[in-house]
Design an enzyme around this catalytic site. Structure first.
Site, PDB file in Angstrom:
ATOM      1  N   GLU A  98     -14.028  -1.439  -5.193  1.00 44.78           N
ATOM      2  CA  GLU A  98     -12.755  -1.833  -5.773  1.00 44.78           C
ATOM      3  C   GLU A  98     -12.953  -2.976  -6.772  1.00 44.78           C
ATOM      4  O   GLU A  98     -13.488  -4.021  -6.430  1.00 44.78           O
ATOM      5  CB  GLU A  98     -11.787  -2.259  -4.676  1.00 44.78           C
ATOM      6  CG  GLU A  98     -10.383  -2.544  -5.177  1.00 44.78           C
ATOM      7  CD  GLU A  98      -9.413  -2.816  -4.039  1.00 44.78           C
ATOM      8  OE1 GLU A  98      -8.232  -2.443  -4.177  1.00 44.78           O
ATOM      9  OE2 GLU A  98      -9.824  -3.384  -3.016  1.00 44.78           O
ATOM     10  N   LYS A 118       1.129 -16.678   6.831  1.00 45.68           N
ATOM     11  CA  LYS A 118       0.302 -17.488   5.935  1.00 45.68           C
ATOM     12  C   LYS A 118       0.185 -16.809   4.581  1.00 45.68           C
ATOM     13  O   LYS A 118      -0.322 -15.681   4.498  1.00 45.68           O
ATOM     14  CB  LYS A 118      -1.105 -17.695   6.505  1.00 45.68           C
ATOM     15  CG  LYS A 118      -1.926 -18.717   5.686  1.00 45.68           C
ATOM     16  CD  LYS A 118      -3.377 -18.754   6.099  1.00 45.68           C
ATOM     17  CE  LYS A 118      -4.197 -17.717   5.369  1.00 45.68           C
ATOM     18  NZ  LYS A 118      -4.318 -18.001   3.891  1.00 45.68           N
ATOM     19  N   GLU A 124      -3.538  -3.394   5.988  1.00 48.37           N
ATOM     20  CA  GLU A 124      -3.362  -2.721   4.697  1.00 48.37           C
ATOM     21  C   GLU A 124      -4.399  -3.329   3.766  1.00 48.37           C
ATOM     22  O   GLU A 124      -4.266  -4.460   3.333  1.00 48.37           O
ATOM     23  CB  GLU A 124      -1.939  -2.931   4.179  1.00 48.37           C
ATOM     24  CG  GLU A 124      -1.525  -1.902   3.123  1.00 48.37           C
ATOM     25  CD  GLU A 124      -1.987  -2.247   1.719  1.00 48.37           C
ATOM     26  OE1 GLU A 124      -2.977  -1.637   1.266  1.00 48.37           O
ATOM     27  OE2 GLU A 124      -1.372  -3.112   1.083  1.00 48.37           O
ATOM     28  N   CYS A 183      -3.643  -2.396  -4.802  1.00 44.92           N
ATOM     29  CA  CYS A 183      -4.490  -1.482  -4.025  1.00 44.92           C
ATOM     30  C   CYS A 183      -4.254  -0.027  -4.386  1.00 44.92           C
ATOM     31  O   CYS A 183      -5.099   0.827  -4.122  1.00 44.92           O
ATOM     32  CB  CYS A 183      -4.245  -1.682  -2.533  1.00 44.92           C
ATOM     33  SG  CYS A 183      -4.614  -3.340  -1.941  1.00 44.92           S
TER      34      CYS A 183
END
Length: 476
Positions: A380, A177, A250, A284
């Site tokens: 983040e 997806k 991840e 990331c």
């Protein structure tokens, strides 16, 4: 609405709409305008994709490694041949600069697929032998089965490759997806791969977060793999735990970039600014959290702010553009919110605002004067924002670097080899770069610790994640 491009799911070798006809709008982030629709897949669509993958697995798992290698090499060749179509789709998906997408994404994607094509033929295990008298043992490496995979919106094409290439190379089948905001290039990948792979080996279903939840909780997959936020990873791990699925996560990052007093300042500024602002900081591993020795702090901040001011964001085909817009309106709101909530002791050295009134562009931003417990240090941002903190000695640098919940990537900038080796040992991150930041090689593992998740992408380690180990013992 009739003029909009209509994307479709790819299930069992055919393009189909969602069973109930529901759709999502897909927005061009450079304009903020809807340009396509994609299926909002529900339970019936997930069932169909999983059934196709399960049926295909009964034969794909028994193909020889050389046959899987040949198929993936053909996929890599086809991606190279249709690169311009993929670039067009990805740029519409994301607003990334066309030339950088051509040079920085297509070649690594093709290389990574070819690496996993080779890895299919290189599985190793313990030597067969008599570990108990009268009994011979050997180890089989087998595919795990159907893999439910969810790719993110920051690198839709490349992250799709990181998902499907090792899985298919190992003999698994895939239901993938894409993000609801970036389905176009993944649907095109399905078209390309469908001309090479047997039907059902690779399936793509579009949808939202609920679609992803249904995939992970479905009874069929043996493994769930996601690249996404920490929150999404926790939800996937919780859902997968209900029937003990294997999970590959991840997740987010907050990479420390430790600059010592002996560093080459111009080289460090250049490398860090590119690694911090590339892809609008939506990476990331981005070089977002800079820690600078007190002796060179002011000089470094001034140089970094100058580099930010000279960095250009703009449209897909504009010249000399390093990055395009943020991916979606929610992401623009998130990045803007971090800047709006900065504490009084923080100083915006460059940028700090939206660019233009059309699309989701945000200026290259540098913020100094920050403390370890500030929100923007601990969480983040996932935008073109580089923060700077000051440290006085190696111990403090390590404490600041490791003092966050994320543990994906880091870098050290110094001319002192012994110091670099000490730092590479104590930095609690899955990757440590020295005097560089962000290069990745297909042969080397990528993955983090702590809340950055577990499991490895790329490399033989990433390939082995998509296999299971079976012990066979026989009397002789």
């Amino acid at each position: 609405m009739s003029d909009l491009r209509a994307l479709r799911n790819y299930i069992n070798g055919e393009f189909v709409d969602a069973a109930d006809g529901r759709t999502l709008e897909v927005v061009d982030p450079t304009t903020g305008e809807v340009y396509a629709t994609s299926p909002l897949s529900g339970e019936a669509d997930v069932d169909a994709a999983m059934a196709a993958a399960a049926e295909a697995f009964t034969t794909w798992r028994d193909t020889t490694p050389s046959a899987r290698q040949r198929a993936l090499l053909k996929v890599a060749d086809a991606i190279e041949a249709r690169a311009e179509e993929l670039i067009d789709a990805e740029c519409r998906n994301t607003g990334k600069p066309r030339e950088l997408t051509r040079s920085e994404e297509i070649p690594p994607m093709v290389d990574q697929i070819r690496f996993f094509a080779g890895a299919a033929r290189m599985l190793e295990g313990k030597s067969a032998g008599e570990y108990m008298e009268g009994l011979t043992s050997y180890v089989r490496r087998e595919p795990v089965g159907v893999c439910a995979q969810v790719a993110p919106w920051n690198y839709p094409m490349m992250m799709a490759v990181w998902k499907f290439a090792p899985a298919i190379a190992a003999g698994n089948t895939v239901v993938l997806k894409p993000s609801d905001t970036t389905p176009a290039s993944t649907v095109l990948l399905a078209e390309i791969m469908g001309e090479i792979l047997p039907k059902g080996v690779f399936n793509v279903i579009c949808g939202d977060r609920e679609t992803g939840r249904m995939m992970v909780e479905h009874r069929t997959p043996a493994m769930a793999s996601i690249t996404g936020s920490v929150r999404a990873g926790m939800q996937v791990a919780g859902s997968a735990a209900k029937d003990l699925k294997r999970v590959h996560l991840e997740l987010g990052g907050k990479a420390p970039v430790v600059v010592f007093e002996d560093a080459d300042i111009p080289a460090a500024v250049e490398g860090i600014s590119v690694a911090g602002f590339f892809n609008a900081g939506q990476d990331c591993t981005a070089a977002t959290r800079v820690l600078v020795h007190a002796d060179i702090h002011d000089e470094f901040v001034a140089a970094l702010a100058k580099a930010a001011a000279e960095t250009k964001t703009g449209g897909v085909d504009e010249e000399d553009v390093l990055y395009g817009p943020l991916n979606n309106a929610n992401q623009l709101k998130q990045v803007s919110g971090f800047i709006e909530r900065l504490p009084e002791h923080a100083k915006v050295e460059a940028g700090g605002k939206q660019v233009g009134d059309r699309g989701y562009f945000f200026a290259p931003t540098v913020v100094s004067g920050l403390r370890q417990d500030d929100e923007i240090i601990q969480n983040e941002v996932f935008g073109p924002v580089i923060t700077v903190q000051k440290f006085t000695d190696e111990a403090q640098a390590v404490a600041y670097a490791n003092g966050v919940d994320y543990a994906l990537a880091s870098s050290v900038w110094t001319k002192d080899h012994a110091r670099a080796m000490r730092m590479s040992k104590v930095l609690d991150f899955g990757c440590v770069w020295i005097n560089t930041h962000i290069p990745l090689a297909a042969e080397m593992p990528h993955g983090g610790f702590k809340k950055s998740g577990y499991g490895k992408d790329l490399s033989a380690y990433g390939f082995e994640d998509y296999t299971r180990v079976k012990h066979v013992m026989t009397a002789i």
